[in-house]
Design a protein around this motif. Structure first.
Motif, PDB file in Angstrom:
ATOM      1  N   LEU A  28      15.841  14.585  27.121  1.00 22.09           N
ATOM      2  CA  LEU A  28      15.434  15.991  27.047  1.00 22.09           C
ATOM      3  C   LEU A  28      16.002  16.691  25.814  1.00 22.09           C
ATOM      4  N   GLU A  33      15.019  22.280  27.607  1.00 21.32           N
ATOM      5  CA  GLU A  33      13.926  21.695  28.380  1.00 21.32           C
ATOM      6  C   GLU A  33      14.329  21.538  29.841  1.00 21.32           C
ATOM      7  N   THR A  34      13.303  21.545  30.703  1.00 23.06           N
ATOM      8  CA  THR A  34      13.539  21.384  32.132  1.00 23.06           C
ATOM      9  C   THR A  34      12.805  20.155  32.633  1.00 23.06           C
ATOM     10  N   SER A  66      19.664  21.472  28.474  1.00 21.80           N
ATOM     11  CA  SER A  66      18.531  21.056  29.313  1.00 21.80           C
ATOM     12  C   SER A  66      18.920  21.085  30.781  1.00 21.80           C
TER      13      SER A  66
END
Lengths: 165, 420
Positions: free
Chosen positions: B371, B375-376, B394
């Motif tokens: 990631l 970001e998820t 992340s």
């Protein structure tokens, strides 16, 4: 074993191995290189600020998560002289003893201390002292079998001795 | 006095008639496992110890899983060191890329651990193997080198927490939800230094792959090991490969448990653990509409054929949401082959999934789905600590494969029922 003393870095509960040394930095066995990334998951600049001999003082379950031995190695590589915690996760506990990173289980030390306080650890006597505040904590004693490994300087010299017999 | 299953196995391994919690025992080790990320250090330490031969080449297992196929030249060197050691020590159970898989899934698949054995692995999720009725525990590299050298290890006999599971799992609810519930209930340190022994009627209805998931995340409660007492399901699992399990130990009637938790699993819905801890567990509905950049289906927790089938069931005839990436990593080569033969990989790829070679890869932010900033991800893995899958900013949510697949379709965290 002589008492260890150093300046404290304070951490909370459940400090996990993913923050002690993120996996992406684990593809090396060089303790100095690992040390440059110690605690990178929480604080990228941590390793640069450590003065050799500094002590980590943390809450419960220090070192939880993976089995990576690079966690105690990274702390050693960064110059950390010992870790005091209210309690340790079990694999980190074993790994620290095996690689010869001094650890002491002393409840309440982190909660009643400030960053930069000077700590003294007497593993033989089982006493952890915050020299700055004057407060002392009883450390959980090690059973003799584990003491043997600690006093040998870790598992490597211990096994060497066993194999030589 | 009655003993728990963990106590019984350690009593046998240490040559004692009885052991009690808190006692330190030196145990003979039946199996010792390491991977490409932990073996290189073990090999170096083994040499420093002045050891020549491993205690029993037939008891050693070496698995390429973490950074393979080699993510960089350092990883290639790590594998090379392990390969050379396997050759020099005549270790037959060395698993090469293309014939390997995530160590715990592989050990179960190849029946490399037997009920009643003491199994030591240089990986924290070694407790997964307790699903087969072994005492399986994770250690570090130096401990493992000591086992190679001496064939033994010191262990403190753990107290045992008993978890009694009853009821029936509802649709879209799996062993992952049961164990997420338990991690939420007991907490990250709830079973620290302890053994978790499962019991209850629900187990009889739980195939081995689900039991592996259940035992896998005992690590997230700090447990030393987790155990499912061998039963008909275990017996049938070994019989599939023509193996008869004899006289496998069971817990005694009068065994003493430090704590007993009873759970009627009929009451559970699918669950999700929020960042940044597996203990932060909530019902899916409470996290509905959390936007996700990447869904990852795989790992030693949920990378089995049954998990891939579950994902395909949701994704068949649907498409991965725009702006979302779906990465699927079968746990082992055998899972990959089965999933290919059944058309599961086709359906997942058709929906827009990137299917990778078996590896631990994305789960630990190693490679194959790392990631970036902010970001998820929603992943079927076991840990979501800060930076686990990549950048420290992340985030990772944890769920079962049904929820993961539904989320991949919706683009936001989604209960599979919403797609019906």
């Amino acid at each position: 074993m002589r008492p260890i003393s150093g300046k404290a870095w304070i951490f909370g509960n459940d400090v996990d191995t993913d923050v002690i040394i993120p996996a992406k930095f684990c593809a090396t066995l060089d303790a100095k290189e690992l040390g440059r990334h110690a605690m990178a998951g929480l604080d990228e600049g941590f390793a640069a600020r450590v003065i050799p001999g500094d002590i980590i003082v943390a809450g419960d379950n220090f070192g939880c998560g993976s089995s990576r031995e690079t966690a105690p190695l990274a702390l050693q590589g960064a110059g950390i002289g010992a870790v005091v915690a209210s309690s340790f996760a079990r694999i980190f506990f074993r790994n620290a003893i095996n690689v010869g990173l001094p650890i002491a289980e002393a409840d309440g030390a982190a909660a009643n201390s400030k960053e930069g306080n000077v700590f003294q650890i007497d593993l033989g006597a089982g006493v952890v002292t915050n020299v700055t505040t004057g407060l002392s904590y009883q450390a959980t004693p090690f059973p003799p079998e584990i003491g043997e490994i600690i006093y040998a300087g870790g598992l490597v010299p211990y096994v060497r001795k066993r194999l030589a017999k | 006095m009655g003993m728990t299953l963990a106590e019984k196995i350690l009593a046998r391994a240490s040559g004692n008639r009885e052991v009690a919690p808190g006692q330190l025992v030196t145990c003979r080790v039946d199996k010792a496992m390491a991977t490409d990320i932990t073996a290189p250090l073990s090999i170096e330490v083994f040499r420093k110890m002045g050891a020549g031969r491993v205690f029993d080449p037939g008891a050693c297992i070496l698995v390429n899983d973490h950074f393979v196929p080699a993510r960089d030249s350092v990883a290639a060197d790590f594998s090379a060191a392990m390969r050379a050691f396997a050759n020099a020590q005549k270790i037959k159970n060395y698993f090469e890329v293309g014939r390997s898989g995530i160590c715990h899934a592989l050990v179960a698949e190849k029946r490399l651990a037997l009920p009643g054995e003491l199994f030591v692995g240089a990986d924290s999720h070694t407790c997964t193997i307790g699903a087969l009725g072994a005492f399986a525990t994770g250690v570090g590299s130096t401990d493992l080198a000591g086992v190679w050298a001496l064939g033994e290890i010191w262990l403190k006999v753990p107290e045992t927490v008993r978890v009694v599971l009853t009821g029936r799992l509802r649709r879209y609810v799996t062993a992952k939800d049961v164990v997420l519930h338990l991690v939420g209930l007991l907490g990250l340190a709830g079973a620290r230094y302890k053994a978790v022994e499962f019991g209850g009627d629900l187990l009889a209805a739980m195939p081995v792959n689900e039991r592996l998931t259940l035992c896998n995340m005992a690590a997230e409660m700090g447990a030393k090991t987790a155990l499912v007492p061998p039963d008909n399901v275990t017996e049938a699992f070994f019989a599939e490969k023509g193996l008869a399990i004899e006289r496998s130990p069971l817990p005694d009637e009068g065994a003493r448990y430090s704590r007993t938790e009873a759970l009627d699993a009929s009451s559970l819905g699918p669950l999700v653990a929020e960042p940044f801890s597996p203990e932060k567990v909530k019902p899916v509905a409470a996290l509905r509409n959390v936007k996700v950049d990447q869904v990852f289906i795989g790992s030693c927790t949920n990378g089995q054929i049954e998990d891939l089938r579950a994902a395909a069931e949701i994704l068949r005839g649907r498409k991965v949401a725009g702006g979302l990436r779906l990465i699927v990593t079968p746990a082992t080569q055998e899972v990959f082959i089965k999933a290919a033969a059944e058309g599961v990989l086709h359906d997942l790829a058709e929906a827009g999934a990137a299917v990778t070679a078996p590896s631990c890869g994305a789960c630990l932010g190693g490679h194959g789905g790392v990631l970036g900033k902010n970001e998820t991800a929603l992943a079927t893995t076991n840990r979501n600590f800060r930076g686990r899958m990549g950048d420290p900013t992340s985030k990772v949510y944890l769920s079962n494969p049904y929820v993961a697949a539904a989320t991949a379709v919706a683009g936001t965290i989604c209960h599979p029922e919403e797609l019906e």
